[in-house]
Structure formats: structure tokens, C-alpha cells
Design an enzyme around this catalytic site. Structure first.
Site, PDB file in Angstrom:
ATOM      1  CB  CYS A  53      -1.966  11.505   8.846  1.00 19.85           C
ATOM      2  SG  CYS A  53      -3.605  11.096   8.199  1.00 19.85           S
ATOM      3  NE  ARG A  97      -7.004  -6.439  -2.813  1.00 18.83           N
ATOM      4  CZ  ARG A  97      -7.752  -6.430  -1.724  1.00 18.83           C
ATOM      5  NH1 ARG A  97      -8.831  -7.176  -1.655  1.00 18.83           N
ATOM      6  NH2 ARG A  97      -7.422  -5.680  -0.697  1.00 18.83           N
ATOM      7  CB  SER A  98      -0.183  -8.163  -2.844  1.00 17.11           C
ATOM      8  OG  SER A  98      -0.817  -6.917  -2.960  1.00 17.11           O
ATOM      9  NE  ARG A 157      -4.471   5.920  15.073  1.00 14.76           N
ATOM     10  CZ  ARG A 157      -4.984   6.311  13.914  1.00 14.76           C
ATOM     11  NH1 ARG A 157      -6.149   6.935  13.869  1.00 14.76           N
ATOM     12  NH2 ARG A 157      -4.332   6.085  12.792  1.00 14.76           N
ATOM     13  CE  LYS A 209     -10.287   8.053  12.527  1.00 15.05           C
ATOM     14  NZ  LYS A 209      -9.731   7.805  11.182  1.00 15.05           N
ATOM     15  CG  HIS A 246      -3.081  15.412   5.558  1.00 15.60           C
ATOM     16  ND1 HIS A 246      -3.301  14.920   4.292  1.00 15.60           N
ATOM     17  CD2 HIS A 246      -3.493  14.449   6.418  1.00 15.60           C
ATOM     18  CE1 HIS A 246      -3.823  13.689   4.381  1.00 15.60           C
ATOM     19  NE2 HIS A 246      -3.941  13.378   5.658  1.00 15.60           N
ATOM     20  CD  GLN A 251      -7.512  14.966   6.985  1.00 14.41           C
ATOM     21  OE1 GLN A 251      -8.145  15.341   7.953  1.00 14.41           O
ATOM     22  NE2 GLN A 251      -7.254  13.682   6.781  1.00 14.41           N
ATOM     23  N   GLY A 311       0.813  -1.225   0.000  1.00 16.82           N
ATOM     24  CA  GLY A 311       0.000   0.000   0.000  1.00 16.82           C
ATOM     25  C   GLY A 311       0.838   1.262   0.000  1.00 16.82           C
ATOM     26  N   GLY A 334      -3.936   9.954   1.892  1.00 15.36           N
ATOM     27  CA  GLY A 334      -4.214   9.483   3.246  1.00 15.36           C
ATOM     28  C   GLY A 334      -5.142   8.281   3.240  1.00 15.36           C
ATOM     29  CG  ASN A 339      -0.730  12.398   3.599  1.00 13.79           C
ATOM     30  OD1 ASN A 339      -0.167  13.144   2.789  1.00 13.79           O
ATOM     31  ND2 ASN A 339      -1.431  11.356   3.238  1.00 13.79           N
TER      32      ASN A 339
HETATM   33  O1  25A Z   1      -9.431  -1.427   7.310  1.00 12.62           O
HETATM   34  P1  25A Z   1      -9.629  -1.117   5.866  1.00 12.62           P
HETATM   35  O2  25A Z   1     -10.998  -0.539   5.630  1.00 12.62           O
HETATM   36  O3  25A Z   1      -9.272  -2.233   4.963  1.00 12.62           O
HETATM   37  O4  25A Z   1      -8.602   0.066   5.521  1.00 12.62           O
HETATM   38  C1  25A Z   1      -7.430  -0.093   4.835  1.00 12.62           C
HETATM   39  C2  25A Z   1      -7.123   1.235   4.236  1.00 12.62           C
HETATM   40  O5  25A Z   1      -6.407   2.040   5.155  1.00 12.62           O
HETATM   41  C3  25A Z   1      -5.297   2.593   4.493  1.00 12.62           C
HETATM   42  C4  25A Z   1      -4.896   1.575   3.426  1.00 12.62           C
HETATM   43  O6  25A Z   1      -4.075   2.156   2.438  1.00 12.62           O
HETATM   44  C5  25A Z   1      -6.260   1.156   2.971  1.00 12.62           C
HETATM   45  O7  25A Z   1      -6.807   2.049   2.030  1.00 12.62           O
HETATM   46  N1  25A Z   1      -4.328   2.879   5.510  1.00 12.62           N
HETATM   47  C6  25A Z   1      -3.700   2.056   6.342  1.00 12.62           C
HETATM   48  N2  25A Z   1      -2.938   2.727   7.210  1.00 12.62           N
HETATM   49  C7  25A Z   1      -3.074   4.025   6.922  1.00 12.62           C
HETATM   50  C8  25A Z   1      -2.552   5.241   7.470  1.00 12.62           C
HETATM   51  N3  25A Z   1      -1.742   5.266   8.500  1.00 12.62           N
HETATM   52  C9  25A Z   1      -3.942   4.127   5.839  1.00 12.62           C
HETATM   53  N4  25A Z   1      -4.263   5.281   5.336  1.00 12.62           N
HETATM   54  C10 25A Z   1      -3.727   6.368   5.890  1.00 12.62           C
HETATM   55  N5  25A Z   1      -2.919   6.376   6.914  1.00 12.62           N
HETATM   56  P2  25A Z   1      -3.606   1.447   1.079  1.00 12.62           P
HETATM   57  O8  25A Z   1      -4.781   1.189   0.263  1.00 12.62           O
HETATM   58  O9  25A Z   1      -2.533   2.270   0.513  1.00 12.62           O
HETATM   59  O10 25A Z   1      -2.938   0.096   1.548  1.00 12.62           O
HETATM   60  C11 25A Z   1      -3.658  -1.061   1.609  1.00 12.62           C
HETATM   61  C12 25A Z   1      -2.691  -2.086   2.117  1.00 12.62           C
HETATM   62  O11 25A Z   1      -3.437  -2.954   2.955  1.00 12.62           O
HETATM   63  C13 25A Z   1      -3.286  -4.261   2.407  1.00 12.62           C
HETATM   64  N6  25A Z   1      -4.428  -5.068   2.685  1.00 12.62           N
HETATM   65  C14 25A Z   1      -5.695  -4.849   2.418  1.00 12.62           C
HETATM   66  N7  25A Z   1      -6.460  -5.874   2.803  1.00 12.62           N
HETATM   67  C15 25A Z   1      -5.631  -6.805   3.334  1.00 12.62           C
HETATM   68  C16 25A Z   1      -4.323  -6.283   3.257  1.00 12.62           C
HETATM   69  N8  25A Z   1      -3.261  -6.969   3.702  1.00 12.62           N
HETATM   70  C17 25A Z   1      -3.484  -8.185   4.263  1.00 12.62           C
HETATM   71  N9  25A Z   1      -4.690  -8.754   4.355  1.00 12.62           N
HETATM   72  C18 25A Z   1      -5.791  -8.098   3.919  1.00 12.62           C
HETATM   73  N10 25A Z   1      -7.003  -8.681   3.993  1.00 12.62           N
HETATM   74  C19 25A Z   1      -3.173  -4.003   0.948  1.00 12.62           C
HETATM   75  O12 25A Z   1      -2.645  -5.073   0.251  1.00 12.62           O
HETATM   76  C20 25A Z   1      -2.234  -2.845   0.918  1.00 12.62           C
HETATM   77  O13 25A Z   1      -0.926  -3.275   1.125  1.00 12.62           O
HETATM   78  P3  25A Z   1      -3.408  -5.513  -1.073  1.00 12.62           P
HETATM   79  O14 25A Z   1      -2.669  -6.690  -1.540  1.00 12.62           O
HETATM   80  O15 25A Z   1      -4.855  -5.670  -0.757  1.00 12.62           O
HETATM   81  O16 25A Z   1      -3.313  -4.375  -2.078  1.00 12.62           O
HETATM   82  C21 25A Z   1      -2.253  -4.366  -2.982  1.00 12.62           C
HETATM   83  C22 25A Z   1      -2.611  -3.482  -4.124  1.00 12.62           C
HETATM   84  O17 25A Z   1      -3.912  -3.836  -4.611  1.00 12.62           O
HETATM   85  C23 25A Z   1      -4.749  -2.689  -4.647  1.00 12.62           C
HETATM   86  N11 25A Z   1      -6.067  -3.122  -4.223  1.00 12.62           N
HETATM   87  C24 25A Z   1      -6.558  -3.052  -2.975  1.00 12.62           C
HETATM   88  N12 25A Z   1      -7.804  -3.475  -2.935  1.00 12.62           N
HETATM   89  C25 25A Z   1      -8.147  -3.843  -4.191  1.00 12.62           C
HETATM   90  C26 25A Z   1      -7.049  -3.634  -5.025  1.00 12.62           C
HETATM   91  N13 25A Z   1      -7.069  -3.898  -6.323  1.00 12.62           N
HETATM   92  C27 25A Z   1      -8.195  -4.405  -6.835  1.00 12.62           C
HETATM   93  N14 25A Z   1      -9.290  -4.648  -6.098  1.00 12.62           N
HETATM   94  C28 25A Z   1      -9.326  -4.394  -4.777  1.00 12.62           C
HETATM   95  N15 25A Z   1     -10.439  -4.632  -4.077  1.00 12.62           N
HETATM   96  C29 25A Z   1      -4.136  -1.706  -3.705  1.00 12.62           C
HETATM   97  O18 25A Z   1      -4.369  -0.387  -4.156  1.00 12.62           O
HETATM   98  C30 25A Z   1      -2.685  -2.038  -3.710  1.00 12.62           C
HETATM   99  O19 25A Z   1      -1.993  -1.252  -4.661  1.00 12.62           O
HETATM  100  O1  L14 Z   2      -7.128   7.157  11.315  1.00 19.12           O
HETATM  101  O2  L14 Z   2      -7.134  10.530   4.824  1.00 19.12           O
HETATM  102  O3  L14 Z   2      -5.275   6.768  10.228  1.00 19.12           O
HETATM  103  O4  L14 Z   2      -8.714   9.049   4.831  1.00 19.12           O
HETATM  104  C1  L14 Z   2      -6.791   6.740   7.784  1.00 19.12           C
HETATM  105  C2  L14 Z   2      -7.433   7.358   6.559  1.00 19.12           C
HETATM  106  C3  L14 Z   2      -6.625   9.003   8.800  1.00 19.12           C
HETATM  107  C4  L14 Z   2      -7.256   9.617   7.587  1.00 19.12           C
HETATM  108  C5  L14 Z   2      -6.454   7.125  10.261  1.00 19.12           C
HETATM  109  C6  L14 Z   2      -7.666   9.497   5.258  1.00 19.12           C
HETATM  110  C7  L14 Z   2      -7.105   7.594   8.998  1.00 19.12           C
HETATM  111  C8  L14 Z   2      -6.981   8.796   6.394  1.00 19.12           C
END
Ligand code: 25A
Ligand code: L14
Length: 338
Positions: free
Chosen positions: A134, A45-46, A105, A218, A247, A161, A18, A165, A320
Site C-alpha cells: 500500500c 472461522r467465517s 511480488r 518492500k 496512509h 501508516q 477481511g 493496513g 490504504n
Molecule cells: O498471512 P497472514 O499472516 O495470515 O496475514 C493476513 C493478514 O494480512 C491482511 C489481512 O487482513 C490479515 O490481517 N491483509 C491481506 N491483504 C492485505 C493488504 N493488501 C492485508 N493487509 C493490508 N493490505 P484482514 O485481517 O482484514 O483479513 C483477513 C482475511 O483473511 C482471511 N483468512 C485468514 N486466514 C485464512 C483466511 N482465509 C482463508 N483461509 C485462511 N486460513 C480472513 O478470514 C479474512 O477474510 P477469516 O474468516 O479468518 O476472518 C474473518 C473474521 O474473523 C476475524 N478473525 C481473524 N482471525 C481471528 C478472527 N477472529 C477470532 N480469532 C482469530 N484468530 C477477522 O478479523 C475477520 O473479521
Molecule cells: O505488504 O500496514 O501488503 O501492516 C500488509 C500489512 C503492507 C503493510 C503488505 C500493514 C503489507 C500492512
């Protein structure tokens, strides 16, 4: 932690593919973090992807409960649900986790840390240390040095923002939507609730019963926990803007003790992690385009609020994905290694 005091550590990155995961790898390299082995974890997916770290390619592995065997430090950025499910297994395996998600948190057992503000909280960890939101991180880095000398009573903040993010897919949506919009074509919004190209969206995360968003609350709750002051009054409005990285925040504070803008500039110039960019006569002030890729929190437009007794306004900008996420987490991990 296993091997505490040893020179090199086995590190696992959760969500390595990600936007934040990518910064984790770059910053570990840049800061020459003492990595022995690195394990890259993501979703199915990865699978099959390979990511470069220190000039070598490493395979991405599917995250599971056995992923943490032999791991000393986990850096997690795969979202709150993954952290809730998998970090307890990492702790059982003897690892210390620095978690980027909101999952732990506000848990009283879990330290919420910004090293410039409350590094001492790290020592109280029981296997998990939370990395704040962030927007909260960059604000408290800027406000802590002021709070120490003048005691902040109230904060009113509006955030601007960037899309990154919310992950890599949101970055792609802004890029694609902007191209289509300029070409006069319609494009659907898949990632955001509304069009983000050439627009602003006053909603980040979901709405709560009090009509504030989760992101806004938050900022209220995390700031109080990090600054160790449950009485600071905080009002936040969080807005998504069509910016890719960094941001920005308009921050207004009311202090108990009177302090001048000159004094604040002087204090902030000496404070860690901050660069004062405040020469309006030269059109010099912080902007997201200048903060992108940088480690410092940029502070400028520092001026007295003439509408109240002890008030100050300022403008705070930071990358961010770096200080707001990966860099802050790695700074925490560095302190675990010392
Ligand atoms: O809890 P949630 O709702 O799943 O929230 C996750 C979100 O929070 C972001 C994260 O960013 C994601 O959008 N996030 C996390 N920490 C953050 C922070 N501190 C933050 N945002 C801001 N501040 P992201 O999208 O850049 O990174 C996603 C990473 O999470 C991995 N992941 C997702 N599901 C997973 C998982 N890893 C393990 N097990 C799971 N079940 C994800 O890996 C990525 O590393 P990935 O393999 O799923 O994604 C690899 C590439 O594929 C793209 N992709 C994602 N979803 C889909 C997809 N492509 C097609 N279809 C999809 N449905 C991604 O864009 C990525 O390039
Ligand atoms: O609580 O810009 O880390 O949507 C992750 C998503 C902060 C905001 C978190 C965004 C959020 C972020």
C-alpha cells in the site's frame, strides 16, 4: 483466461470477510465490474457468514484447492501464506489471480503493477499478477509523472501508516485501547508490539539483518521493480500511527533535471489518479481524514528542498484499503477484461 473477450466474469474473493475483502466487494459494485458469479472465500472461522453483494446475500465458503472451479478472476487478500498455498491451484483451474499479498511480488515471473505507472507489465502474466504494498502504490502514483520528466535519482520517505493496513482486528484494538486509555484504564496490546493509542510505533512488519523493517525494504525493492529502474536510491522509515484509515507519507526526492514546484503541481494536476491539494495559505493540504473512502492519491505541501541542488519535498496521502489495496487490484482486473 477462460472466456477471454466474453462480457461477464466469474470472480472469487479470497479473504472476503477481511478489511480488504470488504473493499473488494464495495468497489466491484461501485465500478459495475462485469461480474457473472461471485464466490466468497475465507477461513473456517467465517463459515456460515453471509456477505452482501449488489443487494443479495452470498454465503462465505471455506477456501480449499477446489474453490476455483469455473472461476475466471481471483482477487486475493487472505495473506501471503494463503496465496502461496492456494493461488497455484487457481492458476491450474484456469483463473487469473490478482494477489494483494507480498508472496509473489518480487518473483521475476510475476508482474508487479500500478496501472498509472506500468500497465504494460500486465500482459506478461502467467496467471498471477501482484498488487504492490500500500505505501509503495501511493508513492509511485505521485512520483511517476515527475520521474518521466525529471528522472528521480534518490527518494527519502517516511510513512505514517494507519492501523487498518494490518487488518480489521487492528482497527478494533485501536478503538478499544483509546476508550480504555481515556477512561484511565490499562489495556493490553494484543495486535501491536506496543500500545498504539496515543502513541507512534516505528516498526511495521519484522526487522531484517540490516536493521530496516521488511515494510521499509518492500518500499525500496517494489518501487524499483514498478518504475523499472534498479538504480533509484531509496531510504524508507515506516511508522504506525493511531489513525484508522489512510496512509500519509513525507517524500523527499532528488532529480537529475531541475524542476520547479510550480511545474510539478502542473504535471500532477494532469496526471491520472492524483488530486493536488496544495493551497497552504488556505490551510489546504492532504490529510488522512479527507482521503478516507476516496480513490485519488492526494498530493500537497510541494516545495523545493533548498538544501540540495535539485530537490523537492511533498506530502502524499491515500486510502490504504482502496488505492493501496482493493482499488488498485480491481483496476488491474479491469484491464484484463479489456
Ligand atoms: O498471512 P497472514 O499472516 O495470515 O496475514 C493476513 C493478514 O494480512 C491482511 C489481512 O487482513 C490479515 O490481517 N491483509 C491481506 N491483504 C492485505 C493488504 N493488501 C492485508 N493487509 C493490508 N493490505 P484482514 O485481517 O482484514 O483479513 C483477513 C482475511 O483473511 C482471511 N483468512 C485468514 N486466514 C485464512 C483466511 N482465509 C482463508 N483461509 C485462511 N486460513 C480472513 O478470514 C479474512 O477474510 P477469516 O474468516 O479468518 O476472518 C474473518 C473474521 O474473523 C476475524 N478473525 C481473524 N482471525 C481471528 C478472527 N477472529 C477470532 N480469532 C482469530 N484468530 C477477522 O478479523 C475477520 O473479521
Ligand atoms: O505488504 O500496514 O501488503 O501492516 C500488509 C500489512 C503492507 C503493510 C503488505 C500493514 C503489507 C500492512
Amino acid at each position: 483466461m477462460r472466456g477471454y473477450g466474453a462480457k461477464r466474469y466469474n470472480v472469487a474473493v479470497m479473504g472476503a470477510t477481511g478489511a480488504v475483502g470488504n473493499r473488494f466487494l464495495r468497489i466491484l459494485e461501485e465500478r459495475a465490474f462485469p461480474v457473472n458469479n461471485i464466490r466468497l472465500l475465507a477461513s473456517e472461522r467465517s463459515e456460515g457468514k453471509k456477505l452482501k453483494f449488489k443487494g443479495k446475500f452470498y454465503p462465505v465458503e471455506i477456501l480449499n484447492h477446489d474453490s476455483f472451479d469455473g472461476i475466471d478472476i481471483v482477487l486475493s487478500s487472505a495473506g501471503a501464506s494463503r496465496s502461496l498455498e492456494f493461488l497455484p491451484s487457481a492458476v491450474k483451474a484456469g483463473a487469473v489471480c490478482v494477489d494483494n499479498s507480498s508472496a509473489f511480488r518480487m518473483n521475476e515471473e510475476v508482474p508487479l503493477v500500478v496501472p498509472e505507472v506500468n500497465p504494460e507489465a500486465i500482459n506478461r502474466h502467467k496467471g498471477i499478477i501482484a498488487n504492490p504494498n500500500c505505501s509503495t502504490i501511493q508513492m509511485v502514483v505521485a512520483l511517476w509523472p515527475i520521474h518521466k520528466v525529471a528522472k528521480i535519482k534518490r527518494i527519502v520517505v517516511t510513512t505514517f501508516q494507519s492501523v487498518s493496513g494490518a487488518g480489521q482486528k487492528k482497527v478494533t484494538e485501536l478503538r478499544e485501547q483509546s476508550k480504555k486509555f481515556l477512561a484511565g484504564k490499562k489495556s493490553a496490546s494484543k495486535e501491536f508490539p506496543h500500545r498504539i493509542a496515543f502513541n507512534l510505533i516505528p516498526q511495521i512488519d519484522m526487522f531484517l539483518e540490516n536493521r530496516y523493517t521488511k515494510e521499509e525494504m518492500k518500499m525500496v525493492n517494489e518501487t524499483r521493480k514498478i518504475m523499472g529502474d534498479p538504480y533509484i536510491r531509496i531510504n524508507a522509515t515506516c511508522v504506525r500511527v493511531p489513525v484508522f484509515y489512510a496512509h500519509s507519507e513525507s517524500v523527499n526526492i532528488e532529480t537529475e533535471r531541475r524542476i520547479t514546484a510550480d511545474e510539478i503541481r502542473k504535471i500532477l494536476r494532469k496526471a491520472p489518479g492524483i488530486r493536488v491539494v496544495d493551497e497552504p495559505e488556505k490551510k489546504s493540504y492532504p490529510m488522512p481524514a479527507d482521503a478516507e473512502g476516496k480513490d485519488d492519491v492526494l498530493v500537497g505541501r510541494i516545495r523545493e528542498d533548498e538544501s540540495i541542488e535539485n530537490g523537492m519535498s511533498m506530502w502524499v496521502v491515500s486510502d490504504n484499503l482502496r488505492k493501496g489495496a482493493a482499488l488498485n487490484a480491481i483496476q488491474i482486473a479491469e484491464r484484463l477484461c479489456n
